[in-house]
Design a protein around this motif. Structure first.
Motif, PDB file in Angstrom:
ATOM      1  N   LEU A 156      -9.627  -5.295 -11.586  1.00 25.65           N
ATOM      2  CA  LEU A 156      -9.251  -4.893 -10.236  1.00 25.65           C
ATOM      3  C   LEU A 156     -10.097  -3.752  -9.683  1.00 25.65           C
ATOM      4  N   VAL A 157     -10.848  -3.054 -10.558  1.00 28.81           N
ATOM      5  CA  VAL A 157     -11.517  -1.829 -10.095  1.00 28.81           C
ATOM      6  C   VAL A 157     -12.522  -2.107  -8.973  1.00 28.81           C
ATOM      7  N   ILE A 164     -11.265  -0.612  -0.217  1.00 28.35           N
ATOM      8  CA  ILE A 164     -11.402   0.808   0.098  1.00 28.35           C
ATOM      9  C   ILE A 164     -12.577   1.026   1.060  1.00 28.35           C
ATOM     10  N   ILE A 165     -13.716   0.390   0.729  1.00 28.63           N
ATOM     11  CA  ILE A 165     -14.912   0.570   1.540  1.00 28.63           C
ATOM     12  C   ILE A 165     -14.856  -0.265   2.817  1.00 28.63           C
ATOM     13  N   GLY A 166     -14.234  -1.459   2.722  1.00 27.99           N
ATOM     14  CA  GLY A 166     -14.267  -2.418   3.813  1.00 27.99           C
ATOM     15  C   GLY A 166     -13.799  -1.909   5.167  1.00 27.99           C
ATOM     16  N   PRO A 167     -12.555  -1.402   5.275  1.00 30.05           N
ATOM     17  CA  PRO A 167     -12.069  -0.992   6.601  1.00 30.05           C
ATOM     18  C   PRO A 167     -12.903   0.093   7.276  1.00 30.05           C
ATOM     19  N   PRO A 168     -13.206   1.222   6.576  1.00 33.36           N
ATOM     20  CA  PRO A 168     -14.032   2.220   7.280  1.00 33.36           C
ATOM     21  C   PRO A 168     -15.448   1.742   7.550  1.00 33.36           C
ATOM     22  N   GLY A 318      -9.815   1.487  10.413  1.00 34.25           N
ATOM     23  CA  GLY A 318     -10.280   1.227   9.057  1.00 34.25           C
ATOM     24  C   GLY A 318      -9.978   2.360   8.102  1.00 34.25           C
ATOM     25  N   SER A 319     -10.049   3.598   8.596  1.00 28.80           N
ATOM     26  CA  SER A 319      -9.759   4.755   7.742  1.00 28.80           C
ATOM     27  C   SER A 319      -8.311   4.767   7.280  1.00 28.80           C
ATOM     28  N   LEU A 320      -7.393   4.267   8.111  1.00 26.89           N
ATOM     29  CA  LEU A 320      -5.986   4.192   7.716  1.00 26.89           C
ATOM     30  C   LEU A 320      -5.733   3.030   6.761  1.00 26.89           C
ATOM     31  N   VAL A 321      -6.338   1.884   7.056  1.00 30.63           N
ATOM     32  CA  VAL A 321      -6.083   0.688   6.247  1.00 30.63           C
ATOM     33  C   VAL A 321      -6.584   0.862   4.815  1.00 30.63           C
ATOM     34  N   LEU A 322      -7.621   1.664   4.613  1.00 29.43           N
ATOM     35  CA  LEU A 322      -8.141   1.844   3.258  1.00 29.43           C
ATOM     36  C   LEU A 322      -7.132   2.504   2.323  1.00 29.43           C
ATOM     37  N   ALA A 323      -6.055   3.074   2.882  1.00 29.91           N
ATOM     38  CA  ALA A 323      -5.062   3.757   2.056  1.00 29.91           C
ATOM     39  C   ALA A 323      -4.431   2.821   1.029  1.00 29.91           C
ATOM     40  N   THR A 324      -4.180   1.556   1.413  1.00 27.86           N
ATOM     41  CA  THR A 324      -3.562   0.624   0.470  1.00 27.86           C
ATOM     42  C   THR A 324      -4.467   0.389  -0.736  1.00 27.86           C
ATOM     43  N   ALA A 325      -5.768   0.334  -0.504  1.00 31.30           N
ATOM     44  CA  ALA A 325      -6.700   0.136  -1.609  1.00 31.30           C
ATOM     45  C   ALA A 325      -6.812   1.382  -2.473  1.00 31.30           C
ATOM     46  N   VAL A 326      -6.692   2.560  -1.878  1.00 35.27           N
ATOM     47  CA  VAL A 326      -6.684   3.800  -2.661  1.00 35.27           C
ATOM     48  C   VAL A 326      -5.501   3.794  -3.625  1.00 35.27           C
ATOM     49  N   GLY A 327      -4.339   3.391  -3.134  1.00 29.55           N
ATOM     50  CA  GLY A 327      -3.163   3.306  -3.996  1.00 29.55           C
ATOM     51  C   GLY A 327      -3.337   2.284  -5.092  1.00 29.55           C
ATOM     52  N   ALA A 328      -3.909   1.129  -4.753  1.00 24.08           N
ATOM     53  CA  ALA A 328      -4.133   0.087  -5.753  1.00 24.08           C
ATOM     54  C   ALA A 328      -5.118   0.547  -6.819  1.00 24.08           C
ATOM     55  N   ILE A 374       1.325   8.023   7.703  1.00 20.84           N
ATOM     56  CA  ILE A 374       1.000   6.602   7.595  1.00 20.84           C
ATOM     57  C   ILE A 374       0.143   6.348   6.364  1.00 20.84           C
ATOM     58  N   PHE A 375      -0.847   7.204   6.168  1.00 19.38           N
ATOM     59  CA  PHE A 375      -1.746   7.060   5.019  1.00 19.38           C
ATOM     60  C   PHE A 375      -0.964   7.154   3.713  1.00 19.38           C
ATOM     61  N   ALA A 376      -0.027   8.097   3.629  1.00 21.93           N
ATOM     62  CA  ALA A 376       0.759   8.282   2.399  1.00 21.93           C
ATOM     63  C   ALA A 376       1.617   7.050   2.101  1.00 21.93           C
ATOM     64  N   VAL A 377       2.253   6.496   3.128  1.00 17.18           N
ATOM     65  CA  VAL A 377       3.071   5.300   2.933  1.00 17.18           C
ATOM     66  C   VAL A 377       2.211   4.138   2.440  1.00 17.18           C
ATOM     67  N   LEU A 378       1.037   3.981   3.015  1.00 18.07           N
ATOM     68  CA  LEU A 378       0.172   2.874   2.622  1.00 18.07           C
ATOM     69  C   LEU A 378      -0.413   3.071   1.229  1.00 18.07           C
ATOM     70  N   VAL A 379      -0.666   4.310   0.821  1.00 19.44           N
ATOM     71  CA  VAL A 379      -1.110   4.564  -0.554  1.00 19.44           C
ATOM     72  C   VAL A 379      -0.028   4.123  -1.543  1.00 19.44           C
ATOM     73  N   ALA A 380       1.218   4.533  -1.271  1.00 18.26           N
ATOM     74  CA  ALA A 380       2.327   4.149  -2.149  1.00 18.26           C
ATOM     75  C   ALA A 380       2.510   2.636  -2.158  1.00 18.26           C
ATOM     76  N   SER A 381       2.350   1.999  -1.004  1.00 23.99           N
ATOM     77  CA  SER A 381       2.485   0.541  -0.916  1.00 23.99           C
ATOM     78  C   SER A 381       1.418  -0.152  -1.752  1.00 23.99           C
ATOM     79  N   GLY A 382       0.191   0.319  -1.639  1.00 25.88           N
ATOM     80  CA  GLY A 382      -0.897  -0.288  -2.403  1.00 25.88           C
ATOM     81  C   GLY A 382      -0.719  -0.112  -3.899  1.00 25.88           C
TER      82      GLY A 382
END
Length: 485
Positions: A156-157, A164-168, A318-328, A374-382
């Protein structure tokens, strides 16, 4: 293919076995190069949808077809991947798939209309259909059970670095250049995958069982069934397309019934439905399919909501959406420990509720929320969703015998991609219904909220199936309780 001695000598000692073969981390990371390319492509595309819609003279919601056509192509061609790999060799098919994906990417960049990019995405899907399951098949054949959770996490790495890179990156390209450049990024990544796989992988294949033959007719029937059902679902919410949608869905059901009848008679069907008799495989398949509806919908919904309802530009979105990948990405270090401590069943049940509810919170986002929240919620979700899929993707193969591994990976990956496509279709349908009821050409915040809640509800249903797993399911893989014996 044998690897040069110099390449072997450069590997860390712990990454080589006595025969000089690469360790599971090396294998997983090379395979993940292809997954990185696919995930980067998907997440960049989601960020660019509004800009592409303007160039093609259509609505952003209609561009869901560019995403579902790719995912649908995966679902149609993935069933053949295992058999093709056994026939021609896993390395040969893996490299050919990368080349096809790169060619499809180049054609996407040249598209001048919605129909042209859909056709190019279908070609990309053909390449992706062979890359993912054949890569996973290489990993499953090379890794011992006790290393499977760790290998899956390592897989998964780079695959998670893509989101992570894609959205921004997509936001930057769309904001400061032209969206067409997003597809050219796949070319150097694909070349890296070709070189690394040629150095480290052998062209393995599994002998076909006596009396088996390639199920070409079954592939045609399953392709017609899946294609008709999902293009029918895609058209169902579009104004004036109701009759065509009904006809396609009806045709899909007929072809699906014909395939099931055919599969019962064929000695080696392209989609081996008898695999569903294996408890861990069946339960992981059903629970994973329901959860992937949410996973497929969110990369489509989040960038659109941030840009169309919050007024953010593509780079900010894109900067916000990358949060899910950071969490993953963060989850990688914790998955083996959590599964060893609590086992697959307990983790899947508790975390299944958590990851669904975390994604459900997205329905309550609005422009007044601080971006940090928003970023924190998406990190936890990811983080939570990635743990769920690490567990599901691993326990599914706990009871699969080696001769059936290629059939199992093809079957599982087909429905994995099918449900990702279903997530996009369901989310787009909810948006279209909301737009039609409101007499609008563009979705508003209420439409996005409805879509988030619908897919979250479907994801929560997976808990019913996770609860049916045996308490000791996958213990040999996770090591749960084994240390007490």
């Amino acid at each position: 293919m044998a690897r040069p001695a110099a390449a072997r000598d450069m590997m860390p000692a712990q990454e080589r076995d006595p025969a000089g073969k690469p360790g599971f981390r090396t294998i997983a990371l090379i395979i993940a190069t292809a997954m990185f390319m696919e995930q980067l492509d998907i997440t960049i595309l989601a960020t660019a949808l509004p800009a592409m819609a303007r160039d093609f003279g259509t609505s952003a919601a209609n561009l869901s077809l560019a995403m579902t056509s790719y995912l649908l192509s995966l679902a149609i061609f993935i069933p053949a991947s295992g058999r093709v790999a056994d026939r021609f060799g896993a390395l040969t098919v893996f490299r050919a798939a990368i080349l096809v994906f790169m060619a499809g990417s180049a054609l996407c960049s040249l598209a001048g209309s919605l129909s042209e990019i859909v056709a190019a995405r279908l070609l990309q899907g053909l390449g992706g259909a062979m890359m993912m399951p054949v890569g996973r098949l290489i990993l499953l054949r090379a890794v011992d059970k006790q290393h499977m959770v760790a290998a899956t996490a390592w897989l998964l790495v780079p695959a998670l670095i893509g989101p992570i890179i894609g959205p921004p990156l997509g936001g930057f390209i769309v904001t400061w250049a032209d969206w067409r450049w997003i597809f050219y990024i796949n070319i150097p990544i694909g070349l890296a995958g070709l070189v690394l796989s040629s150095i480290y992988f052998e062209n393995t294949r599994e002998p076909a069982p006596p009396g088996s033959r390639f199920d070409g007719f079954g592939m045609i029937l399953s392709g017609l069934a899946l294609g008709s059902l999902f293009f029918g679902a895609e058209l169902a919410s579009r104004e004036g397309e109701g009759r065509i949608a009904i006809g396609l869905v009806a045709a899909g059901l007929v072809f699906g019934a014909a395939y099931l009848r055919h599969a019962r008679r064929h000695p080696s069907p392209i989609l081996d439905v008898s695999l569903m008799r294996i408890p861990t495989f069946r339960l992981s398949m059903i629970a994973g399919s329901l959860t992937r509806v949410t996973q497929g919908a969110h990369p489509f919904l989040l960038p659109l909501m941030f840009q169309l309802s919050f007024g953010l530009n593509p780079a900010q979105s894109g900067s916000l959406v990358l949060a899910t990948a950071v969490g993953a990405m963060t989850m990688k270090a914790f998955a083996p420990r959590l599964l060893r401590a609590f086992g697959f069943r307990a983790c899947l049940m508790a975390n299944g509720v958590l990851c669904s509810l975390l994604y459900g919170i997205c329905a309550f986002f609005d422009a007044t929320w601080p971006h940090a929240a928003i970023f924190a919620v998406l990190v936890a979700s990811g983080f939570s969703m990635s743990l769920q899929f690490t567990a599901l993707n691993t326990v599914a193969y706990d009871e699969i015998a080696p001769p059936r591994m290629s059939a199992a990976t093809g079957f599982y990956t087909t429905f994995q991609q099918l449900m990702l496509s279903a997530g996009v279709c369901i989310a787009a349908s909810v948006l279209h219904v909301g737009m039609a009821l409101g007499g609008r050409d563009t979705p508003v915040l209420g439409d996005f909220r409805a879509a988030f809640l619908v897919v979250t509800g479907l994801s929560l249903l997976s808990i019913l199936w996770n609860a049916r797993l045996a308490p000791d399911a996958g213990n040999e893989i996770s090591g749960h309780h084994l240390r007490d014996r």
